[in-house]
Design a protein around this motif. Sequence first.
Motif, PDB file in Angstrom:
ATOM      1  N   UNK A  23     -53.989  51.891  44.505  1.00 41.00           N
ATOM      2  CA  UNK A  23     -53.868  53.139  44.944  1.00 41.00           C
ATOM      3  C   UNK A  23     -55.188  53.706  45.272  1.00 41.00           C
ATOM      4  N   UNK A  24     -56.302  53.432  44.201  1.00 38.36           N
ATOM      5  CA  UNK A  24     -57.787  54.056  44.645  1.00 38.36           C
ATOM      6  C   UNK A  24     -58.170  53.299  45.723  1.00 38.36           C
ATOM      7  N   UNK A  25     -57.934  51.982  45.683  1.00 36.70           N
ATOM      8  CA  UNK A  25     -58.713  51.168  46.915  1.00 36.70           C
ATOM      9  C   UNK A  25     -58.248  51.807  48.287  1.00 36.70           C
ATOM     10  N   UNK A  26     -57.028  51.975  48.428  1.00 42.55           N
ATOM     11  CA  UNK A  26     -56.202  52.501  49.539  1.00 42.55           C
ATOM     12  C   UNK A  26     -56.880  53.851  49.904  1.00 42.55           C
ATOM     13  N   UNK A  27     -56.948  54.734  48.807  1.00 41.15           N
ATOM     14  CA  UNK A  27     -57.393  55.976  49.006  1.00 41.15           C
ATOM     15  C   UNK A  27     -59.045  56.078  49.391  1.00 41.15           C
ATOM     16  N   UNK A  28     -59.599  55.329  48.927  1.00 38.97           N
ATOM     17  CA  UNK A  28     -61.060  55.240  49.214  1.00 38.97           C
ATOM     18  C   UNK A  28     -61.234  54.838  50.624  1.00 38.97           C
ATOM     19  N   UNK A  29     -60.381  53.694  50.830  1.00 37.39           N
ATOM     20  CA  UNK A  29     -60.379  53.225  52.461  1.00 37.39           C
ATOM     21  C   UNK A  29     -60.333  54.042  53.315  1.00 37.39           C
ATOM     22  N   UNK A  30     -59.205  55.219  53.231  1.00 37.40           N
ATOM     23  CA  UNK A  30     -58.848  56.141  54.144  1.00 37.40           C
ATOM     24  C   UNK A  30     -59.841  57.037  54.113  1.00 37.40           C
ATOM     25  N   UNK A  31     -60.490  57.615  52.985  1.00 39.05           N
ATOM     26  CA  UNK A  31     -61.524  58.705  52.770  1.00 39.05           C
ATOM     27  C   UNK A  31     -63.007  57.855  53.737  1.00 39.05           C
ATOM     28  N   UNK A  32     -63.127  56.822  53.394  1.00 40.27           N
ATOM     29  CA  UNK A  32     -64.407  56.247  54.353  1.00 40.27           C
ATOM     30  C   UNK A  32     -63.834  55.956  55.698  1.00 40.27           C
ATOM     31  N   UNK A  33     -62.750  55.866  56.342  1.00 40.89           N
ATOM     32  CA  UNK A  33     -62.536  55.708  57.545  1.00 40.89           C
ATOM     33  C   UNK A  33     -62.465  57.164  58.299  1.00 40.89           C
ATOM     34  N   UNK A  34     -62.068  58.046  57.531  1.00 38.43           N
ATOM     35  CA  UNK A  34     -61.896  59.541  57.949  1.00 38.43           C
ATOM     36  C   UNK A  34     -63.293  60.050  58.195  1.00 38.43           C
ATOM     37  N   UNK A  35     -64.502  59.765  57.293  1.00 41.88           N
ATOM     38  CA  UNK A  35     -65.671  60.506  57.621  1.00 41.88           C
ATOM     39  C   UNK A  35     -66.500  59.873  58.883  1.00 41.88           C
ATOM     40  N   UNK A  36     -66.427  58.795  59.422  1.00 43.04           N
ATOM     41  CA  UNK A  36     -67.156  58.582  60.562  1.00 43.04           C
ATOM     42  C   UNK A  36     -66.283  59.063  61.605  1.00 43.04           C
ATOM     43  N   UNK A  37     -64.880  59.236  61.709  1.00 44.24           N
ATOM     44  CA  UNK A  37     -64.201  59.751  62.686  1.00 44.24           C
ATOM     45  C   UNK A  37     -64.478  61.267  63.079  1.00 44.24           C
ATOM     46  N   UNK A  38     -64.765  61.643  62.005  1.00 43.14           N
ATOM     47  CA  UNK A  38     -65.344  63.001  62.171  1.00 43.14           C
ATOM     48  C   UNK A  38     -66.382  63.212  62.972  1.00 43.14           C
ATOM     49  N   UNK A  39     -67.346  62.557  62.696  1.00 45.41           N
ATOM     50  CA  UNK A  39     -68.551  62.393  63.399  1.00 45.41           C
ATOM     51  C   UNK A  39     -69.296  63.529  63.646  1.00 45.41           C
ATOM     52  N   UNK A  40     -69.757  64.089  64.597  1.00 44.97           N
ATOM     53  CA  UNK A  40     -70.515  65.422  64.738  1.00 44.97           C
ATOM     54  C   UNK A  40     -69.815  66.821  64.231  1.00 44.97           C
TER      55      UNK A  40
END
Length: 80
Positions: A23-40
């Motif tokens: 669960x922690x691994x999946x949650x971290x992966x989602x958070x890491x993917x979201x950060x660059x998706x937000x970009x500027x």
Amino acid sequence: MSHHLKNEFKFVVTGVELTEDQQQLVGRAIAQAAAPALGELAPRAALPVAVNPKVWWYGDPAKEVLAPVQDYAAGQVGMR
């Protein structure tokens, strides 16, 4: 950017039992993917923070919180 704005996203997994570590691994992966998706769109000092294994906050921390983190980071890289 207003601190009153809020966007919430959910990711639901069914049909599989996940351990707490998974669960922690999946949650971290989602958070890491979201950060660059937000970009500027995200504030320059935005940070992802694990609230719990399934909930992450991503935003601009208050200055009272950010300053000690920056001081800690500077110490870790030998810049204090």
